[in-house]
Design a protein around this motif. Structure first.
Motif, PDB file in Angstrom:
ATOM      1  N   LEU A   5     -48.691  21.114 -93.879  1.00  0.00           N
ATOM      2  CA  LEU A   5     -48.012  21.962 -92.891  1.00  0.00           C
ATOM      3  C   LEU A   5     -47.001  21.149 -92.089  1.00  0.00           C
ATOM      4  CD1 LEU A   5     -47.719  24.699 -91.547  1.00  0.00           C
ATOM      5  CD2 LEU A   5     -49.610  24.099 -90.006  1.00  0.00           C
ATOM      6  N   GLN A   6     -47.390  19.913 -91.739  1.00  0.00           N
ATOM      7  CA  GLN A   6     -46.458  19.026 -91.032  1.00  0.00           C
ATOM      8  C   GLN A   6     -45.196  18.790 -91.854  1.00  0.00           C
ATOM      9  OE1 GLN A   6     -48.297  15.341 -89.904  1.00  0.00           O
ATOM     10  NE2 GLN A   6     -49.166  16.181 -88.020  1.00  0.00           N
ATOM     11  N   SER A   7     -45.405  18.515 -93.142  1.00  0.00           N
ATOM     12  CA  SER A   7     -44.267  18.265 -94.027  1.00  0.00           C
ATOM     13  C   SER A   7     -43.350  19.485 -94.084  1.00  0.00           C
ATOM     14  CB  SER A   7     -44.748  17.915 -95.438  1.00  0.00           C
ATOM     15  OG  SER A   7     -45.526  16.734 -95.425  1.00  0.00           O
ATOM     16  N   GLY A   8     -43.966  20.677 -94.160  1.00  0.00           N
ATOM     17  CA  GLY A   8     -43.177  21.901 -94.227  1.00  0.00           C
ATOM     18  C   GLY A   8     -42.378  22.140 -92.952  1.00  0.00           C
ATOM     19  N   VAL A   9     -43.000  21.888 -91.805  1.00  0.00           N
ATOM     20  CA  VAL A   9     -42.304  22.095 -90.530  1.00  0.00           C
ATOM     21  C   VAL A   9     -41.148  21.109 -90.377  1.00  0.00           C
ATOM     22  CG1 VAL A   9     -42.532  21.984 -88.017  1.00  0.00           C
ATOM     23  CG2 VAL A   9     -44.326  23.069 -89.377  1.00  0.00           C
ATOM     24  N   VAL A  10     -41.407  19.838 -90.692  1.00  0.00           N
ATOM     25  CA  VAL A  10     -40.352  18.823 -90.588  1.00  0.00           C
ATOM     26  C   VAL A  10     -39.191  19.145 -91.524  1.00  0.00           C
ATOM     27  CG1 VAL A  10     -39.788  16.389 -90.976  1.00  0.00           C
ATOM     28  CG2 VAL A  10     -41.900  16.999 -89.801  1.00  0.00           C
ATOM     29  N   LEU A  11     -39.519  19.573 -92.743  1.00  0.00           N
ATOM     30  CA  LEU A  11     -38.471  19.936 -93.696  1.00  0.00           C
ATOM     31  C   LEU A  11     -37.670  21.129 -93.179  1.00  0.00           C
ATOM     32  CD1 LEU A  11     -37.178  19.427 -96.453  1.00  0.00           C
ATOM     33  CD2 LEU A  11     -38.879  20.965 -97.468  1.00  0.00           C
ATOM     34  N   LEU A  12     -38.352  22.092 -92.567  1.00  0.00           N
ATOM     35  CA  LEU A  12     -37.668  23.264 -92.010  1.00  0.00           C
ATOM     36  C   LEU A  12     -36.722  22.844 -90.882  1.00  0.00           C
ATOM     37  CD1 LEU A  12     -37.295  26.336 -91.823  1.00  0.00           C
ATOM     38  CD2 LEU A  12     -39.247  26.381 -90.221  1.00  0.00           C
ATOM     39  N   VAL A  13     -37.185  21.942 -90.013  1.00  0.00           N
ATOM     40  CA  VAL A  13     -36.341  21.450 -88.918  1.00  0.00           C
ATOM     41  C   VAL A  13     -35.131  20.711 -89.477  1.00  0.00           C
ATOM     42  CG1 VAL A  13     -36.222  19.868 -86.949  1.00  0.00           C
ATOM     43  CG2 VAL A  13     -38.234  21.326 -87.258  1.00  0.00           C
ATOM     44  N   LEU A  39     -39.197  18.753 -82.416  1.00  0.00           N
ATOM     45  CA  LEU A  39     -40.133  17.796 -83.021  1.00  0.00           C
ATOM     46  C   LEU A  39     -41.096  17.223 -81.985  1.00  0.00           C
ATOM     47  CD1 LEU A  39     -37.607  15.904 -85.341  1.00  0.00           C
ATOM     48  CD2 LEU A  39     -39.371  17.518 -86.067  1.00  0.00           C
ATOM     49  N   PHE A  40     -40.579  16.953 -80.802  1.00  0.00           N
ATOM     50  CA  PHE A  40     -41.407  16.369 -79.746  1.00  0.00           C
ATOM     51  C   PHE A  40     -42.407  17.391 -79.205  1.00  0.00           C
ATOM     52  CE2 PHE A  40     -41.889  14.823 -75.237  1.00  0.00           C
ATOM     53  CZ  PHE A  40     -42.637  13.704 -75.563  1.00  0.00           C
ATOM     54  N   SER A  41     -41.959  18.629 -79.016  1.00  0.00           N
ATOM     55  CA  SER A  41     -42.850  19.652 -78.471  1.00  0.00           C
ATOM     56  C   SER A  41     -43.965  20.018 -79.436  1.00  0.00           C
ATOM     57  CB  SER A  41     -42.048  20.911 -78.103  1.00  0.00           C
ATOM     58  OG  SER A  41     -41.433  21.470 -79.255  1.00  0.00           O
ATOM     59  N   LEU A  42     -43.729  19.879 -80.739  1.00  0.00           N
ATOM     60  CA  LEU A  42     -44.742  20.175 -81.756  1.00  0.00           C
ATOM     61  C   LEU A  42     -45.617  18.970 -82.087  1.00  0.00           C
ATOM     62  CD1 LEU A  42     -42.618  22.372 -84.220  1.00  0.00           C
ATOM     63  CD2 LEU A  42     -44.311  23.150 -82.533  1.00  0.00           C
ATOM     64  N   ASN A  43     -45.455  17.880 -81.306  1.00  0.00           N
ATOM     65  CA  ASN A  43     -46.245  16.651 -81.483  1.00  0.00           C
ATOM     66  C   ASN A  43     -46.080  16.025 -82.868  1.00  0.00           C
ATOM     67  OD1 ASN A  43     -47.444  16.759 -78.866  1.00  0.00           O
ATOM     68  ND2 ASN A  43     -48.901  18.305 -79.603  1.00  0.00           N
ATOM     69  N   LEU A  44     -44.892  16.196 -83.422  1.00  0.00           N
ATOM     70  CA  LEU A  44     -44.608  15.578 -84.717  1.00  0.00           C
ATOM     71  C   LEU A  44     -44.120  14.146 -84.563  1.00  0.00           C
ATOM     72  CD1 LEU A  44     -42.879  18.657 -86.386  1.00  0.00           C
ATOM     73  CD2 LEU A  44     -45.168  17.761 -86.864  1.00  0.00           C
ATOM     74  N   VAL A  45     -43.822  13.736 -83.343  1.00  0.00           N
ATOM     75  CA  VAL A  45     -43.504  12.348 -83.011  1.00  0.00           C
ATOM     76  C   VAL A  45     -44.227  11.985 -81.728  1.00  0.00           C
ATOM     77  CG1 VAL A  45     -41.242  12.183 -84.139  1.00  0.00           C
ATOM     78  CG2 VAL A  45     -41.398  13.128 -81.847  1.00  0.00           C
ATOM     79  N   THR A  46     -44.489  10.702 -81.542  1.00  0.00           N
ATOM     80  CA  THR A  46     -45.220  10.243 -80.364  1.00  0.00           C
ATOM     81  C   THR A  46     -44.260   9.889 -79.223  1.00  0.00           C
ATOM     82  OG1 THR A  46     -45.176   7.916 -81.045  1.00  0.00           O
ATOM     83  CG2 THR A  46     -46.998   9.282 -81.869  1.00  0.00           C
ATOM     84  N   ASN A 452     -43.991  10.318 -90.362  1.00  0.00           N
ATOM     85  CA  ASN A 452     -45.318  10.731 -89.880  1.00  0.00           C
ATOM     86  C   ASN A 452     -45.900  11.862 -90.714  1.00  0.00           C
ATOM     87  OD1 ASN A 452     -44.921   8.897 -87.821  1.00  0.00           O
ATOM     88  ND2 ASN A 452     -44.400  10.432 -86.274  1.00  0.00           N
ATOM     89  N   SER A 453     -45.038  12.765 -91.174  1.00  0.00           N
ATOM     90  CA  SER A 453     -45.507  13.949 -91.899  1.00  0.00           C
ATOM     91  C   SER A 453     -45.866  13.652 -93.347  1.00  0.00           C
ATOM     92  CB  SER A 453     -44.434  15.038 -91.861  1.00  0.00           C
ATOM     93  OG  SER A 453     -43.301  14.640 -92.624  1.00  0.00           O
ATOM     94  N   GLY A 454     -45.429  12.506 -93.857  1.00  0.00           N
ATOM     95  CA  GLY A 454     -45.675  12.183 -95.256  1.00  0.00           C
ATOM     96  C   GLY A 454     -44.751  12.925 -96.196  1.00  0.00           C
ATOM     97  N   LEU A 455     -43.624  13.397 -95.675  1.00  0.00           N
ATOM     98  CA  LEU A 455     -42.690  14.167 -96.503  1.00  0.00           C
ATOM     99  C   LEU A 455     -42.133  13.323 -97.647  1.00  0.00           C
ATOM    100  CD1 LEU A 455     -41.127  16.806 -96.950  1.00  0.00           C
ATOM    101  CD2 LEU A 455     -39.395  15.969 -95.340  1.00  0.00           C
TER     102      LEU A 455
END
Length: 577
Positions: A5-13, A39-46, A452-455
């Motif tokens: 799901l992380q990979s999908g969201v990052v790819l969408l962004v 990306l920051f609000s979805l906690n995809l980066v620290t 981080n997402s492993g994309l």
């Protein structure tokens, strides 16, 4: 949130960012900023990754370099270059323009180089400006590919590289490939200039400020003509007439030889008036009255004032208001004659200097509405100019030979320029590249999110599972062409920021040389020749030369093709796959 799901969201962004950059070409910083916030609000980066992205060494180096280059713009270097470039022969002018622009753009901000040459080219008496402006932009782009600091694109790529396991790029890593594209595209451009249009460009508008200067006894300008003195090759100031022994000479011939006590009258941007101080023995009207200043104020003459229909001399302006007049503007009317003898009219705009510190007489408000302060470009001269040039050269030499890092060299130079007053805090705040800082910070954050997402690993798995084979050679071409097309659609900096993570991951997946792919991104992002919107210098000459989009396509398409073939071949040859 699961890995898939992380990979999908990052790819969408990531995809949404590209689409938004194409849709909102004029606002790349906002697009990248929204991507960062998402990306920051979805906690995809620290938190730490966002902080590290904003304080990236390569990014700070780019900002310091851009701020330090402001000091060079205050020297005579670019004006002298402009004076040297224009010649009666078109072939000689083209060769000098191309060669000097390439060399200067390799070490200076190429936008500043183009900006300084726009007015001299538009005012040159020998050639149509449209025959020179487009080659000027292309030469600046090509020159920027020669060194690490030649263009912001190279520094952006280097800043992104610093967040990988690879060492940073050195000062001359770009030079070998850059020289190849400069030679190849230079030869192609020489063949194509005959197809450039022969448009008439706009002349200075009549409501520009009217400025007077006089040639003092002993001036080095005496005995040389207007062209030799470089008085027709100025930025945003236009010599419209001169007065000699009571007679007005208009228009002023480029071959007119100056004599002592000649009065020169200019039209143009009053904030550029400090250019005149670079000419030995040339005094503006206010300086002759002992009121030279670094701060000007703009005021408008009230209808009820008794100054209306009187000249500055008749009303004893200097003594009455404790101020000197630098320039006058009357909307819709071109002024003529001596500044002190111009009959003032209600609604006239006057630019005034009241010395240091400024002190206007109390009666001033009865006659004028004070509009605002005018920020005047302060030019360096004498020892300050020489020290600035020497310091800049020393800093670049030390960085290029590896004595200190480019970041340290620029930080020390920046500190010295601030301490000695060459740069002011106002210079820094006005010219700070906020948009570039936000774009690069957001791009680095996006790169962290992808990691981080492993994309990267997810895409690699798809390639392997479907037995998709992609040779490093084909992959390099795809990266280069994709970056080039994105540059033409958006901007060079945005294209580099977006394609770098994909190029780097693709190189790792194919066990190819990552540096070759990094170079493909850098050179692909600088390949903006077809669109006037992909590179800032293209947009500058597009407006100044009144070109059509078809002009860019006609000349730029062949340049882009030869650039692509040469760059890809040279990258593979010098860096290997």
């Amino acid at each position: 949130m699961s890995t898939s799901l992380q990979s999908g969201v990052v790819l969408l962004v990531f995809v949404t960012t590209i689409v938004a950059l194409i849709r909102f070409q004029k606002h790349p910083a906002r697009v990248f900023g929204l991507a960062l916030l998402t990306l920051f609000s979805l906690n995809l980066v620290t938190n730490e990754q966002v902080i590290n992205a904003g304080s990236n060494e390569g990014l700070l180096t780019l900002i310091l370099l851009m701020l330090c280059s402001i000091a060079l713009e205050k020297t005579r270097v670019l004006r002298i270059m402009a004076q040297f470039v224009i010649r009666p022969s078109y072939g000689e002018t083209f060769a000098r323009l191309f060669g000097f622009t390439v060399v200067f753009s390799a070490f200076l901000n190429n936008t500043a180089v183009v900006s300084s040459l726009l007015s001299p080219i538009r005012n040159n008496p020998h050639h149509s400006a449209t025959k020179l402006l487009l080659p000027l932009s292309y030469a600046a782009i090509l020159g920027g590919t020669l060194t690490l600091i030649g263009t912001s694109t190279n520094l952006i790529v280097n800043s992104l590289l610093l967040d990988t396991d690879l060492p940073p790029l050195s000062f001359f890593d770009f030079t070998a490939v850059g020289l190849c594209v400069v030679v190849a595209c230079g030869l192609m451009l020489t063949l194509l200039v005959r197809f450039l249009p022969n448009n008439e460009t706009d002349t200075p508008v009549s409501d520009s400020y009217f400025i007077e200067a006089s040639v003092s006894n002993g001036s080095s300008l005496i005995g040389k003509d207007i062209n030799q003195n470089g008085l027709r090759h100025m930025e945003s100031l236009f010599l419209i007439e001169m007065e000699r022994q009571g007679s007005i000479i208009s228009p002023v011939s480029p071959t007119e030889v100056l004599e002592a006590n000649d009065r020169l009258f200019f039209n143009g941007d009053v904030s550029k008036v400090s250019q005149l101080t670079h000419y030995n023995g040339l005094e503006i009207f206010a300086e002759k009255e002992g009121l030279a200043s670094k701060s000007f104020v703009e005021a408008i003459l009230l209808p009820q004032s008794n100054l209306v229909n009187r000249s500055l001399k008749e009303c004893n302006f200097r003594q009455q208001f404790n101020a000197g007049v630098v320039a006058i503007k009357r909307n819709g009317v071109r002024l003529s004659g001596k500044l002190g003898e111009v009959k003032l009219k209600a609604g006239d705009y006057l630019v005034l200097t009241a010395g240091e510190p400024p002190s206007l007489a109390p009666a001033f408000e009865k006659h004028f509405i004070l509009l605002s302060d005018i920020e005047v470009e302060n030019k360096l001269k004498g020892l300050g100019e020489k020290a600035t040039l020497c310091s800049f050269v020393i800093a670049l030499v030390c960085a290029s030979v590896g004595i200190v890092s480019l970041f340290k060299a620029m930080l020390l130079l920046f500190g010295a320029l601030l301490c000695f007053g060459v740069l002011t805090l106002n210079d820094v705040t006005q010219r700070f590249p906020y948009h570039i800082w936000l774009i690069i910070t957001s791009a680095i954050v996006m790169s962290f999110a992808i990691q981080n997402s492993g994309l990267f690993q997810y895409l690699d798995t798809i390639l392997v599972s479907n037995n998709l084979t992609l040779s490093p050679h084909v992959a390099l071409i795809i990266v280069f062409i994709s970056t080039l097309l994105l540059t033409e659609l958006v901007t060079n900096n945005a294209a580099a920021a977006v394609t770098f993570p994909i190029a780097y991951s693709l190189a790792l997946s194919l066990n190819a040389n990552p540096i070759a792919f990094v170079m493909a991104v850098a050179f692909g992002a600088s390949a903006s020749f077809i669109s006037p919107y992909g590179y800032q210098t293209n947009l500058m000459v597009f407006n100044a030369g009144q070109y059509k989009l078809s002009d860019f396509v006609k000349i730029g398409a062949p340049i882009s093709i030869i650039y692509s073939f040469t760059a890809i071949f040279a990258i593979e040859h010098f860096f290997g796959l």
